[in-house]
Design an enzyme around this catalytic site. Structure first.
Site, PDB file in Angstrom:
ATOM      1  N   GLY A 170     130.411 -25.795  66.546  1.00  0.00           N
ATOM      2  CA  GLY A 170     128.955 -25.852  66.735  1.00  0.00           C
ATOM      3  C   GLY A 170     128.472 -24.696  67.589  1.00  0.00           C
TER       4      GLY A 170
ATOM      5  N   GLY B  89     128.892 -26.126  73.021  1.00  0.00           N
ATOM      6  CA  GLY B  89     130.324 -25.864  73.256  1.00  0.00           C
ATOM      7  C   GLY B  89     130.639 -25.813  74.745  1.00  0.00           C
TER       8      GLY B  89
ATOM      9  CD  GLU C 143     137.313 -22.316  65.393  1.00  0.00           C
ATOM     10  OE1 GLU C 143     136.660 -21.322  65.015  1.00  0.00           O
ATOM     11  OE2 GLU C 143     138.524 -22.278  65.629  1.00  0.00           O
TER      12      GLU C 143
ATOM     13  CB  CYS D 224     129.846 -19.815  61.802  1.00  0.00           C
ATOM     14  SG  CYS D 224     131.383 -20.038  60.909  1.00  0.00           S
TER      15      CYS D 224
HETATM   16  P1  NAD Z   1     125.069 -29.436  65.466  1.00  0.00           P
HETATM   17  O1  NAD Z   1     123.702 -29.630  66.013  1.00  0.00           O
HETATM   18  O2  NAD Z   1     125.470 -30.156  64.235  1.00  0.00           O
HETATM   19  O3  NAD Z   1     126.073 -29.753  66.637  1.00  0.00           O
HETATM   20  C1  NAD Z   1     127.451 -29.763  66.410  1.00  0.00           C
HETATM   21  C2  NAD Z   1     128.002 -31.077  66.914  1.00  0.00           C
HETATM   22  O4  NAD Z   1     127.719 -31.216  68.308  1.00  0.00           O
HETATM   23  C3  NAD Z   1     127.402 -32.287  66.223  1.00  0.00           C
HETATM   24  O5  NAD Z   1     128.424 -33.168  65.859  1.00  0.00           O
HETATM   25  C4  NAD Z   1     126.468 -32.867  67.251  1.00  0.00           C
HETATM   26  O6  NAD Z   1     126.351 -34.264  67.146  1.00  0.00           O
HETATM   27  C5  NAD Z   1     127.133 -32.477  68.545  1.00  0.00           C
HETATM   28  N1  NAD Z   1     126.150 -32.371  69.622  1.00  0.00           N
HETATM   29  C6  NAD Z   1     124.902 -31.887  69.529  1.00  0.00           C
HETATM   30  N2  NAD Z   1     124.305 -31.932  70.741  1.00  0.00           N
HETATM   31  C7  NAD Z   1     125.206 -32.443  71.605  1.00  0.00           C
HETATM   32  C8  NAD Z   1     125.190 -32.737  73.003  1.00  0.00           C
HETATM   33  N3  NAD Z   1     124.121 -32.494  73.741  1.00  0.00           N
HETATM   34  N4  NAD Z   1     126.308 -33.257  73.549  1.00  0.00           N
HETATM   35  C9  NAD Z   1     127.402 -33.490  72.809  1.00  0.00           C
HETATM   36  N5  NAD Z   1     127.459 -33.232  71.476  1.00  0.00           N
HETATM   37  C10 NAD Z   1     126.386 -32.723  70.893  1.00  0.00           C
HETATM   38  O7  NAD Z   1     125.332 -27.960  65.138  1.00  0.00           O
HETATM   39  P2  NAD Z   1     124.752 -26.690  65.799  1.00  0.00           P
HETATM   40  O8  NAD Z   1     125.129 -26.682  67.230  1.00  0.00           O
HETATM   41  O9  NAD Z   1     123.359 -26.461  65.373  1.00  0.00           O
HETATM   42  O10 NAD Z   1     125.696 -25.670  64.969  1.00  0.00           O
HETATM   43  C11 NAD Z   1     125.294 -24.414  64.606  1.00  0.00           C
HETATM   44  C12 NAD Z   1     126.155 -23.441  65.365  1.00  0.00           C
HETATM   45  O11 NAD Z   1     127.498 -23.670  65.041  1.00  0.00           O
HETATM   46  C13 NAD Z   1     125.874 -22.008  65.018  1.00  0.00           C
HETATM   47  O12 NAD Z   1     125.840 -21.278  66.206  1.00  0.00           O
HETATM   48  C14 NAD Z   1     127.084 -21.596  64.201  1.00  0.00           C
HETATM   49  O13 NAD Z   1     127.391 -20.236  64.299  1.00  0.00           O
HETATM   50  C15 NAD Z   1     128.143 -22.443  64.800  1.00  0.00           C
HETATM   51  N6  NAD Z   1     129.211 -22.642  63.849  1.00  0.00           N
HETATM   52  C16 NAD Z   1     130.420 -22.120  64.145  1.00  0.00           C
HETATM   53  C17 NAD Z   1     131.449 -22.251  63.231  1.00  0.00           C
HETATM   54  C18 NAD Z   1     132.807 -21.667  63.493  1.00  0.00           C
HETATM   55  O14 NAD Z   1     133.719 -21.993  62.749  1.00  0.00           O
HETATM   56  N7  NAD Z   1     132.984 -20.847  64.509  1.00  0.00           N
HETATM   57  C19 NAD Z   1     131.231 -22.918  62.037  1.00  0.00           C
HETATM   58  C20 NAD Z   1     129.975 -23.433  61.790  1.00  0.00           C
HETATM   59  C21 NAD Z   1     128.965 -23.296  62.706  1.00  0.00           C
END
Ligand code: NAD
Length: 538
Positions: free
Chosen positions: A203, A208, A225, A259
């Site tokens: 995420g 993270g 990731e 990503c």
């Molecule tokens: P998202 O909002 O789906 O969050 C990811 C996970 O974190 C979810 O399961 C969500 O429930 C959890 N989450 C959200 N807020 C939280 C909190 N406050 N506390 C605990 N858990 C929480 O996804 P996102 O963050 O919008 O993802 C997009 C980002 O992910 C982009 O920056 C993208 O580049 C990155 N990404 C990275 C990869 C990789 O492999 N490196 C792959 C896909 C996406």
């Protein structure tokens, strides 16, 4: 339309009060050793594979409902990629999970040392929404292969996929060892208050950081990731038509919500003027005149992300040379290219994660802007997840390899480094820690546990006597010699033993053959030759 299928959601662990009970059950299964046998793990993986085969259409439908993902992208990057990953894991699991035996040396002459490949225990996999099946279940398959019990937390944003995962997993995987917890940030937060033995998170950078801090409370190891801005540097040695095609392919896949999508281009005006005319031509070739009507282009996942991307376009300086139109009611943003953005623009200061490609123009120079590009990439406050470079020059390649810090790199293409599962995939610094894919996923969820096995033999005891007090100078010198010198000249390693045995057996068979069929003629002649020679030298 309500996004969650509440009937399905209700069957999963959506009530934080059930987390204690769930984790106790999984931990008990782990401690009972249920997941330890390789046969059990293979059975679970085969069942997961069957899930992808049996429920292919339902998975594609969930992806279509979440972000209108096309059938090809759904099939290739969510289903087929996973099936191949599971097949490869099943094929290799026995050899990956075997203990690694150490060669004995003089110090361990009477002992055995080995490295056990053991699972961590109960692990948590937190998935994200842009590839909701792949990015959630590929790590899960690796965790299963390594012998862990797994709590699976899909992203609530891709809610149809999350519901589908919650519906399917209990039908195909042993519920005593694997469970799906659905919910958003509130539930994930509560879940993270519990102790896990490993956490795998995909995420954004911000969340993270939070996950890392929470994991720290229990000193739980993590793989993160994360995202970041992935630059593309282009010089004047390239084939412009192919370059434009490969960049657009990486950008349009899943509407830029990938990503590893190219985030922005760095090139000189001369390069830009040769590259830009290819973009609309390629888009026309792929999608015709009405790009909105084609089934191959997905949609932005929700209104929040739509507004975020729309705002990036509105606040960017420079000029829009392609796209720019949007329709909030359909979550549609036409793939857009903006030339001449400034480093201060919002679009250059957050991950685009949408169908917009900004181009930042570099000063004309002999190295086609290479030095300025390196300085710019290194001056940013984050490490890119990927770095893309289009150039035929080895010098350019070496400079970018040696002078930047990014999770991974690809030359003259985009995205491909992600799909080759012999390559570890992951970020560095702010784009993440740890890696996975193929065997690397198994390794991520495996603790290498070193073991020394001793007995009470006379020889072993004598070799070890020197370590006991009273200490003296002789003991220090001897131990120091043993610990270092025999390692330096490792002729004492027992690697040679099988070769030596083969040599002796070869000799013996010659002697036996000579004795039985030649009545000892070879031995007799050899003996004569040696005795005559020694007589001559006397
Ligand atoms: P998202 O909002 O789906 O969050 C990811 C996970 O974190 C979810 O399961 C969500 O429930 C959890 N989450 C959200 N807020 C939280 C909190 N406050 N506390 C605990 N858990 C929480 O996804 P996102 O963050 O919008 O993802 C997009 C980002 O992910 C982009 O920056 C993208 O580049 C990155 N990404 C990275 C990869 C990789 O492999 N490196 C792959 C896909 C996406």
């Amino acid at each position: 339309m309500a996004k969650f299928n509440n009937n399905v959601y209700a069957k999963t662990y959506n009530d934080p009060e059930s987390y204690d009970e769930l984790l106790a059950r999984l931990r008990s299964s782990f401690h009972n050793g249920k997941t330890r046998s390789v046969q059990f793990r293979i059975k679970q993986l085969k069942s997961l594979l069957r899930m992808y085969i049996d429920r292919n259409d339902e998975i594609l439908e969930a992806l279509r409902m979440d972000m209108r993902k096309s059938t090809l992208e759904g099939y290739m990057y969510e289903i087929d990629l996973m099936k191949n990953d599971i097949r490869e894991t099943i094929k290799n699991l026995s050899s990956w999970s075997k203990p690694h035996w150490l060669n004995p040396n003089w110090l361990t002459i009477a002992d055995r040392g080995y490295i056990l490949k053991v699972p961590y225990g109960v692990v948590l996999v937190i998935g994200t929404w842009n590839y909701p099946f792949q990015l959630t279940l590929v790590p899960v398959a690796g965790a299963i292969a390594a012998g862990n019990c797994v709590v699976i937390k899909p992203s609530e944003i891709s809610s149809y996929s999350a519901s589908k995962i919650a519906e399917l997993i209990p039908q195909y995987l042993d519920p005593e060892c694997y469970a799906v917890v659905n919910g958003g940030s509130f539930e994930t937060d509560l879940l993270l208050d519990h102790r896990f033995d490993y956490i795998f998170y995909t995420g954004s950078i911000g969340i993270g950081r939070k996950i890392h801090a929470k994991a720290n409370k229990h000193l739980t190891p993590v793989t993160l990731e994360l995202g970041g801005k992935s630059p593309v540097f282009i010089d004047d040695t390239v084939d412009y038509a192919i370059t434009a095609k490969r960049i657009l392919w990486g950008k349009c896949m899943n509407m830029g919500q990938t990503c590893v999508a190219p985030d922005y281009i760095l090139c000189t005006q001369k390069v830009a003027s040769k590259l830009i005319p290819h973009f609309p031509a390629i888009m026309h070739e792929w999608y015709g005149d009405n790009w909105k009507a084609v089934p191959d282009l997905a949609r932005i996942v929700n209104k929040k992300h739509f507004n975020r991307v729309a705002n990036l376009i509105k606040t960017a300086s420079g000029s829009i040379i392609m796209g720019g139109e949007m329709d909030e009611s359909d979550l549609w943003i036409k793939p857009t290219i903006i030339v001449g953005v400034n480093p201060q623009d919002q679009i250059m200061n957050e991950e685009v994660f949408g169908p917009v490609l900004p181009i930042m123009i570099l000063e004309e120079s002999e190295d086609c802007g290479l030095e300025e590009a390196i300085q710019f990439i290194n001056s940013r406050p984050w490490n890119p997840l990927c770095l893309y470079c289009f150039s035929l020059s080895n010098h350019v390649r070496n400079q970018l390899q040696d002078r930047t810090q990014t999770g991974n790199m690809a030359f003259n293409d985009t995205i491909v480094q992600f799909v080759i599962d012999e390559l570890p995939f992951g970020g560095v610094g702010s784009s993440g820690m740890g890696s996975y894919h193929g065997k690397y996923t198994f390794d991520t969820f495996t603790h290498e546990r070193p073991v020394v096995l001793r007995d009470f033999s006379f020889l072993g005891d004598k070799v070890g006597l020197i370590r006991y007090p009273p200490y003296n100078k002789y003991k220090i010198n001897f131990l120091s010699f043993m610990l270092w010198h025999w390692k330096k000249f490792n002729i004492f390693y027992f690697d040679y033993v099988p070769h030596f045995i083969c040599f002796v057996m070869g000799l013996l068979s010659i002697v036996i053959f000579d004795w039985v069929y030649g009545e000892g003629a070879i031995a007799f002649n050899l003996y004569n030759a040696f005795t005559n020679q020694s007589t001559r030298f006397m």
